[in-house]
Design a protein around this motif. Structure first.
Motif, short mmCIF file in Angstrom:
data_model
loop_
_atom_site.label_atom_id
_atom_site.label_comp_id
_atom_site.label_asym_id
_atom_site.label_seq_id
_atom_site.Cartn_x
_atom_site.Cartn_y
_atom_site.Cartn_z
N ALA A 69 10.09 -11.45 -2.63
CA ALA A 69 11.00 -10.67 -3.18
C ALA A 69 10.74 -9.61 -3.96
CB ALA A 69 12.01 -11.61 -4.03
N ALA A 70 9.81 -9.71 -4.92
CA ALA A 70 9.23 -8.55 -5.76
C ALA A 70 8.78 -7.44 -5.07
CB ALA A 70 8.42 -9.07 -6.83
N TYR A 71 8.11 -7.60 -4.13
CA TYR A 71 7.36 -6.61 -3.23
C TYR A 71 8.65 -5.78 -2.48
CZ TYR A 71 5.19 -3.73 0.37
OH TYR A 71 4.64 -2.85 1.13
N ASP A 107 2.90 -11.05 -5.16
CA ASP A 107 4.14 -10.39 -5.16
C ASP A 107 3.27 -9.11 -4.74
OD1 ASP A 107 5.93 -12.24 -6.03
OD2 ASP A 107 5.91 -11.51 -8.08
N SER A 108 2.10 -8.52 -5.08
CA SER A 108 1.65 -7.28 -5.22
C SER A 108 1.05 -6.79 -3.79
CB SER A 108 0.63 -7.02 -6.17
OG SER A 108 1.35 -7.31 -7.36
N PHE A 109 0.45 -7.74 -3.24
CA PHE A 109 -0.03 -7.53 -1.90
C PHE A 109 0.31 -7.98 -0.79
CE2 PHE A 109 -3.26 -8.06 -5.27
CZ PHE A 109 -4.01 -6.79 -5.70
N PRO A 110 1.02 -7.18 0.11
CA PRO A 110 1.87 -7.60 1.23
C PRO A 110 1.12 -8.14 2.20
CG PRO A 110 1.87 -5.36 1.17
CD PRO A 110 0.85 -5.71 -0.27
N PRO A 139 0.98 16.65 3.40
CA PRO A 139 1.07 16.03 2.19
C PRO A 139 1.31 14.54 2.34
CG PRO A 139 3.04 17.48 2.35
CD PRO A 139 2.35 17.79 3.54
N PRO A 140 0.81 13.66 1.72
CA PRO A 140 1.37 12.17 1.66
C PRO A 140 2.66 12.14 1.60
CG PRO A 140 -0.19 12.47 -0.18
CD PRO A 140 -0.04 14.04 0.26
N THR A 141 3.29 11.21 2.13
CA THR A 141 4.72 10.74 2.05
C THR A 141 4.77 9.34 1.37
OG1 THR A 141 4.81 9.78 4.43
CG2 THR A 141 5.61 12.03 4.07
N ARG A 142 3.64 8.80 1.11
CA ARG A 142 3.71 7.50 0.31
C ARG A 142 2.70 7.46 -0.94
NH1 ARG A 142 4.13 1.19 2.75
NH2 ARG A 142 3.94 0.14 0.50
N SER A 143 3.14 7.40 -1.97
CA SER A 143 2.28 7.48 -2.98
C SER A 143 2.86 6.54 -4.21
CB SER A 143 2.39 8.81 -3.44
OG SER A 143 3.67 9.51 -3.95
N ASN A 144 3.26 5.25 -3.71
CA ASN A 144 3.87 4.53 -4.48
C ASN A 144 2.89 3.21 -4.88
OD1 ASN A 144 3.90 3.35 -1.98
ND2 ASN A 144 5.49 2.16 -2.37
N ASP A 145 1.40 3.35 -4.32
CA ASP A 145 0.54 2.14 -4.48
C ASP A 145 -0.17 2.31 -5.90
OD1 ASP A 145 -0.52 4.78 -3.42
OD2 ASP A 145 -2.36 3.76 -3.01
N PRO A 146 -0.01 1.03 -6.65
CA PRO A 146 -0.80 1.11 -7.88
C PRO A 146 -2.16 1.52 -8.02
CG PRO A 146 -0.41 -1.08 -7.16
CD PRO A 146 0.31 -0.30 -6.14
N ASN A 147 -2.51 2.50 -8.79
CA ASN A 147 -3.87 3.03 -9.00
C ASN A 147 -4.29 3.86 -7.68
OD1 ASN A 147 -3.90 2.16 -11.64
ND2 ASN A 147 -4.72 -0.02 -10.97
N GLY A 148 -3.52 4.23 -6.78
CA GLY A 148 -3.69 4.81 -5.69
C GLY A 148 -4.73 4.05 -4.86
N LEU A 149 -4.65 2.74 -4.84
CA LEU A 149 -5.66 1.76 -4.33
C LEU A 149 -5.60 2.10 -2.78
CD1 LEU A 149 -4.79 -1.76 -5.59
CD2 LEU A 149 -6.68 -0.40 -5.75
#
Ligand code: HEC
Ligand code: HEC
Length: 240
Positions: free
Chosen positions: A69-71, A158-161, A192-202
């Motif tokens: 749910a959190a993801y 919750d963080s790693f789908p 340009p990247p369209t997804r930049s929501n990953d924590p610390n750019g992992l």
């Protein structure tokens, strides 16, 4: 005195009757899946993510059933803020209230998780999608995907789908969305990247180091681990 109280009470009841249907409509996650949010721009989720929530793999519409749910909530807020860009989902998430986001995320998280088909996991052959998934390519600083996404890519916390059983085309699109392309003669600014929501750019670092062929191979590897025909085995969804 009594009549004023009566009028006040009946006004209160009338008010409750007015708001109750909207409240229960807006906050029931299952209803949002089928009928959309209170705002008509929040279209019914089932029209793209399928009635069972397993998505439409060939169209690149992801599975939502069984995701944490959190993801799901995070992704919907990220679409809203624009840190993750997609023309369809940006409009839909912006039309959902925060309460609706919580309700629909909870409802999807209660649907069955993917039943991982581990039988396809043999000893990986170097250079294949399985190799990148299970061993990585440390010479290019690419860690094995299972380090964060769990054994067989079943997802962790919750963080790693989960990646197992997700639409291969969808996985490929995500990795390419993180991977910015360098300018070429035809496209001077690059992509340009369209997804930049990953924590610390992992994920951005990992995706940028993968070639397009590796992206396709690893996406197909994880996508094809999905939905074994045997009954759901909960033990596959824990870290071993
Ligand atoms: C018109 C089609 C369409 C509808 C309707 C739709 N979606 Fe989506 N959704 C998509 C597409 C396409 C993507 C993949 C976007 C991308 O590639 O980044 C997506 C992605 C998502 C993701 C990200 C999943 C992940 O693994 O990160 C979530 C969460 C999501 N949608 C939730 C919803 C919810 C909740 C609803 C209903 C309120 C909904 N969607 C309705 C097309 C749709
Ligand atoms: C250091 C940890 C880490 C490693 C290693 C890692 N990932 Fe991820 N990955 C993440 C995180 C965190 C997210 C969620 C980002 C977010 O919140 O949107 C993610 C998300 C994803 C997504 C998006 C899934 C979805 O539902 O939208 C894909 C695809 C993905 N990773 C593929 C891979 C592949 C392929 C590898 C191996 C080459 C890999 N990841 C290795 C941390 C990692």
């Amino acid at each position: 005195m009594t009549s004023t109280l009566f009028i006040r009470t009946s006004k209160y009841i009338a008010y409750l009757c007015m708001i109750m249907p909207t409240l229960s409509f807006a906050l029931d996650g299952e209803t949002i899946m089928v009928h959309g949010g209170a705002n008509p721009a929040a279209m019914p989720c089932i029209s793209c993510h399928a009635p069972d929530g397993k998505g439409m793999p060939s169209a690149g519409f992801p599975r939502l059933a069984g995701l944490p749910a959190a993801y799901i909530e995070k992704q919907l807020y990220d679409f809203k803020s624009g840190s993750r860009k997609n023309p369809l989902m940006q409009g839909i998430s912006s039309a959902l209230t925060n309460e609706e986001i919580i309700a629909v995320a909870n409802a999807y998280s209660k649907r069955p998780k993917v039943n991982v088909n581990t039988k396809q996991t043999g000893l990986p052959v170097p250079g294949t999608g399985a190799w990148i998934a299970l061993r990585g390519e440390w010479s290019k600083n690419i860690p094995e995907c299972t380090l964060c996404h769990g054994p067989d890519g079943v997802g962790v916390g919750d963080s790693f789908p989960p990646l197992a059983g997700q639409s291969p085309l969808y996985l490929e699109n995500q990795l390419k969305a993180w991977k910015a392309e360098k300018p070429t003669a035809a496209n001077k600014k690059g992509v340009p990247p369209t997804r930049s929501n990953d924590p610390n750019g992992l994920m951005q670092h990992i995706a940028a180091s993968l070639t397009d062929a590796q992206i396709k191979a690893v996406s197909e590897y994880f996508g094809n681990l999905g939905d074994a025909t045997e009954p759901f085995d909960e033990s596959q969804h824990r870290l071993r």
